[in-house]
Design a protein around this motif. Structure first.
Motif, short mmCIF file in Angstrom:
data_model
loop_
_atom_site.label_atom_id
_atom_site.label_comp_id
_atom_site.label_asym_id
_atom_site.label_seq_id
_atom_site.Cartn_x
_atom_site.Cartn_y
_atom_site.Cartn_z
N ILE A 1 -3.89 4.78 9.99
CA ILE A 1 -3.58 4.61 8.56
C ILE A 1 -2.08 4.47 8.37
O ILE A 1 -1.59 3.62 7.61
CB ILE A 1 -4.13 5.79 7.74
CG1 ILE A 1 -5.66 5.79 7.76
CG2 ILE A 1 -3.62 5.73 6.31
CD1 ILE A 1 -6.29 4.59 7.11
N GLU A 2 -1.32 5.30 9.09
CA GLU A 2 0.15 5.21 8.99
C GLU A 2 0.64 3.87 9.51
O GLU A 2 1.57 3.27 8.94
CB GLU A 2 0.81 6.36 9.76
CG GLU A 2 0.60 7.73 9.14
CD GLU A 2 1.12 7.80 7.71
OE1 GLU A 2 2.22 7.27 7.45
OE2 GLU A 2 0.41 8.37 6.85
N ASP A 3 0.03 3.38 10.60
CA ASP A 3 0.41 2.06 11.13
C ASP A 3 0.09 0.96 10.14
O ASP A 3 0.84 -0.02 9.99
CB ASP A 3 -0.30 1.80 12.45
CG ASP A 3 0.23 2.67 13.57
OD1 ASP A 3 -0.49 2.80 14.59
OD2 ASP A 3 1.34 3.21 13.43
N ILE A 4 -1.06 1.08 9.45
CA ILE A 4 -1.44 0.08 8.45
C ILE A 4 -0.44 0.08 7.30
O ILE A 4 0.01 -0.98 6.85
CB ILE A 4 -2.87 0.37 7.93
CG1 ILE A 4 -3.89 0.11 9.04
CG2 ILE A 4 -3.19 -0.49 6.71
CD1 ILE A 4 -5.27 0.64 8.75
N LYS A 5 -0.07 1.27 6.84
CA LYS A 5 0.92 1.37 5.76
C LYS A 5 2.26 0.79 6.21
O LYS A 5 2.94 0.10 5.44
CB LYS A 5 1.08 2.83 5.33
CG LYS A 5 -0.14 3.39 4.62
CD LYS A 5 -0.08 4.90 4.48
CE LYS A 5 1.06 5.34 3.58
NZ LYS A 5 1.04 6.81 3.38
N ILE B 1 2.04 -3.08 6.19
CA ILE B 1 2.12 -3.62 4.83
C ILE B 1 3.54 -3.49 4.29
O ILE B 1 4.08 -4.41 3.68
CB ILE B 1 1.11 -2.91 3.92
CG1 ILE B 1 -0.32 -3.22 4.37
CG2 ILE B 1 1.30 -3.33 2.46
CD1 ILE B 1 -1.39 -2.44 3.64
N GLY B 2 4.17 -2.33 4.56
CA GLY B 2 5.54 -2.12 4.10
C GLY B 2 6.52 -3.09 4.73
O GLY B 2 7.45 -3.56 4.08
N PHE B 3 6.28 -3.41 6.01
CA PHE B 3 7.14 -4.39 6.69
C PHE B 3 7.07 -5.74 6.01
O PHE B 3 8.09 -6.42 5.82
CB PHE B 3 6.74 -4.50 8.15
CG PHE B 3 7.48 -5.57 8.90
CD1 PHE B 3 6.91 -6.82 9.09
CD2 PHE B 3 8.75 -5.34 9.40
CE1 PHE B 3 7.59 -7.82 9.77
CE2 PHE B 3 9.45 -6.33 10.08
CZ PHE B 3 8.86 -7.57 10.26
N CYS B 4 5.86 -6.18 5.64
CA CYS B 4 5.71 -7.46 4.95
C CYS B 4 6.43 -7.45 3.61
O CYS B 4 7.11 -8.41 3.25
CB CYS B 4 4.23 -7.77 4.74
SG CYS B 4 3.45 -8.60 6.15
N ILE B 5 6.26 -6.38 2.86
CA ILE B 5 6.92 -6.29 1.54
C ILE B 5 8.44 -6.36 1.72
O ILE B 5 9.13 -7.06 0.98
CB ILE B 5 6.51 -4.99 0.83
CG1 ILE B 5 5.01 -5.02 0.51
CG2 ILE B 5 7.32 -4.79 -0.44
CD1 ILE B 5 4.46 -3.69 0.02
N GLU C 1 5.89 1.30 -1.66
CA GLU C 1 7.24 1.20 -2.22
C GLU C 1 8.24 1.02 -1.09
O GLU C 1 8.20 1.72 -0.08
CB GLU C 1 7.58 2.45 -3.03
CG GLU C 1 8.94 2.37 -3.71
CD GLU C 1 9.20 3.53 -4.67
OE1 GLU C 1 10.30 3.60 -5.23
OE2 GLU C 1 8.28 4.35 -4.85
N GLU C 2 9.12 0.06 -1.27
CA GLU C 2 10.16 -0.23 -0.29
C GLU C 2 11.51 -0.28 -0.99
O GLU C 2 11.62 -0.77 -2.13
CB GLU C 2 9.91 -1.56 0.41
CG GLU C 2 8.69 -1.57 1.33
CD GLU C 2 8.88 -0.72 2.56
OE1 GLU C 2 7.92 -0.02 2.93
OE2 GLU C 2 10.00 -0.75 3.13
#
Length: 642
Positions: A48-52, A55-59, A190-191
């Motif tokens: 789950i942390e890797d998935i987050k 997604i955060g990397f893309c944002i 959030e980024e």
């Protein structure tokens, strides 16, 4: 003790031993099961942390992409369109073009003399960032890398907040992560992006406001004109020959002078780029920002000079009604010249801090040798809500894929609605459907885009229509090869020392290829152009030319007093031109290709006609002349699909 009592105690002992054994046995099983459960929970939580993180990397990366383009284009993701395009009469639009980057003027003068500002608002920049992240997020995400998981993603909402030193980006995107019978809901991402966009934007506005209050750049431009020996402004010469200047050379000298000298201008108060003459000091150095003022001699410049005769500037004998004055000037050969200049050119401001750049452009204007008063009226900031946010027409749009065998719904994509010069993002296409609001427009156009498909569009008037169907076509990626056919002999050969390029254009799709690889095509009727360049043949040098520009000027001494004239000329020299790569082939043809052909094809071979290498300038001229009307001829072969 009786034997029966002893038996009971023995039985109880055996039972206790058995119970203890069973307890220890199942205790081990329970502990192992518990450990396994805990281990699985930890494994899932790590995923789950890797998935987050993914997604955060893309944002983060998408936000940086948007910010970088906005920063290079003066705060705009899409530069506002000018009313009139550049042309031979008006070389300026509302922007400075630098390759693929367009930098808009924040203040400039239109061709009709009307002053205009186009400073983006902070809200407009935030909206551009939000739209970019929203449009490209699905294309960036790679959730297939997480094996054993399924994902359900519903509506996405992006909010960007530009601060002084950083940008906060919040993405509301409910993501249901499914692993077997376990479900985890991720809702908000959030980024924080550490770029000082807000600070640089504020400083750029401060510079633009202060430019209105002084004429520093205009004064420096006029100084360059006055001190340059190659730019005549005013003077008196005791010469019997009328002095002539070539306007093109004056123009070139002015551009070079500005390009060289503006590099030394100090916008920041205590910087030490040059001496005090170049010190402008618009900003305090406490901001730790560097500012460069740039004019590239390759950028456009408008220059008009009065008086002039065509491309010639000449000294002017100022003669009044007193004949004595005319006689004195004739005998003493005194030449006066006074030229009045109108000049306009762009200046690029580049603000730099911590490896981050923000740039915008302004226009420098000299009118009749005087600095143009830099008063552009009220600074009306362009807000994003002016047009595209006024969505009040509910529409239903169906997007179907036409693969040549039937129709099916497009899985997902993006819909835009174009109205005049505006193109507004409508929203996401899901399972081939879009239901939402668009702006009111007569004779607009709905446009559907999706990765792997050609663009589809349909004319649509939202004022009196409420539904539409759009068709898109799949794009097929196929290996290809290129063969050359000698136009005269029909001999087919491989590409060796040549550079070959094909361009393909059909409704809703355009692509090109060059020298092997893969081609991406849809079905359709294509207009195909092919070009063959040869770099190994004879290299040619076209000799330089001298072109004379002549005007009639008064003859010297007594003959001039009697009204006689003579022709005096200025020579323009065009340097020699070296041609290192010759165009030896150029064809144009139409080509029809069907989905059935493309879906079954493993390879396509394209054929281009070429002529023999020229061996002389005469051959080269003949070749170029024949290429302009080159016919396919009897040896031409249309593309072959295998």
């Amino acid at each position: 003790m009786k034997r029966g009592a002893v038996s009971i105690f023995i039985f109880i002992g055996i039972l206790i031993v058995a119970l203890v054994g069973v307890t220890f046995y199942f205790r081990g099983e329970i502990v192992e099961s518990f450990k396994k459960t805990i281990s699985q929970e930890i494994f899932v939580q790590e995923d789950i942390e890797d998935i987050k993180t993914s997604i955060g990397f893309c944002i983060n990366s998408l936000t940086l992409d948007a910010v970088n383009l906005i920063s290079l284009q003066g705060g705009y993701f899409t530069v506002p369109k000018e009313d009139l395009a550049e042309n031979e009469v008006d070389i300026f639009s509302n922007k400075v073009s630098m390759g693929s980057i367009d930098v808009p003027y924040w203040s400039y003068e239109k061709s009709n003399g009307i002053a205009k500002t186009q400073i983006p608002s902070k809200g407009n920049m935030e909206k551009d960032i939000e739209d970019y992240v929203l449009t490209h997020l699905f294309g960036c995400l790679d959730l297939n890398q997480f094996e054993g998981y399924e994902f359900e993603i519903t509506d996405i909402d992006v909010n960007a907040d530009i601060k002084k030193k950083f940008i906060d980006v919040k993405v509301m995107m409910p993501v249901k992560v499914i692993n077997g019978d376990r479900e985890t809901l991720l809702e908000e991402f959030e980024e924080t992006i550490d770029v000082p966009l807000g600070e640089m934007y504020s400083l750029a506005k401060e510079i633009t406001e202060k430019i209105k209050e002084d004429n520093f750049l205009e004064e420096k431009t006029y100084d360059i004109m006055v001190v340059s020996e190659d730019i005549p402004v005013s003077g008196t010469e005791f010469s019997c020959t009328t002095r002539l200047w070539d306007k093109g050379e004056v123009y070139s000298a002015l551009r070079k002078g500005i390009s060289y000298n503006f590099n030394y201008i100090d916008v920041v108060e205590k910087n030490k780029k040059g001496d005090d003459y170049y010190k402008w000091g618009l900003l305090d150095d406490s901001d730790n920002v560097d500012v460069d003022v740039i004019y590239n001699s390759g950028w456009p410049m408008y220059m008009d000079v009065f008086p002039s005769e065509g491309n010639i500037l000449k000294s002017d004998n100022v003669i009044n009604n007193e004949q004595l004055n005319s006689l004195l000037r004739g005998f003493f050969c005194i030449n006066d010249y006074n030229f009045v200049y109108d000049v306009k050119f762009p200046v690029l401001f580049v603000l730099s801090k911590d490896n981050y750049n923000f740039q915008f452009a302004n226009m420098v204007i000299i009118d009749n040798n005087q600095p143009k008063e830099n008063v552009y009226g009220e600074n009306i900031e362009i807000e994003s809500i002016d047009f595209c946010e006024n969505k009040n027409k509910d529409v239903d749009v169906t997007v179907l894929v036409d693969d040549g065998f039937g129709f099916y719904r497009l899985a997902d994509g993006n819909l835009r609605y174009s109205c005049g010069t505006y193109s507004c993002n409508a929203g996401k296409i899901k399972d081939g459907e879009f239901n939402g609001d668009v702006i009111s427009c007569l004779n607009g156009r709905l446009i559907a885009n999706a990765d792997g498909y050609s663009e589809g569009s349909v004319e649509f008037s939202s004022v009196n229509e409420d539904s539409a169907v759009i068709l898109v076509k799949p794009i097929y990626e196929i290996d290809y090869d290129i063969k050359l056919i000698n136009k005269a002999t029909g001999v087919v050969s491989d590409v060796e020392d040549q550079d070959v390029m094909f361009t393909f254009k059909t409704e809703g799709y355009t692509t090109s290829i060059s020298n092997g690889g893969k081609v991406r095509l849809t079905s359709g009727i294509y207009e195909v152009n092919a070009y063959v360049l040869d770099s190994k043949g004879v290299k040619f040098t076209i000799p330089g030319q001298k072109i004379e520009n002549c005007v009639d000027v008064p003859s010297n001494f007594i003959m001039g007093l009697l009204g006689f004239t003579k022709e005096e000329c200025v020579t323009n020299e065009i340097p020699e031109i070296e041609i290192e790569e010759n165009l030896v082939g150029k064809i144009k043809f139409n080509w029809v290709v069907y989905d059935e052909d493309l879906v079954n094809a493993e390879k396509i071979t394209f054929y281009a006609l070429y002529d023999n290498r020229p061996s002389s300038l005469s051959d080269l001229r003949s070749l170029y002349s024949s290429l302009e009307n080159m016919e396919l001829g009897r040896f031409f072969v249309y593309p072959k699909l295998e």
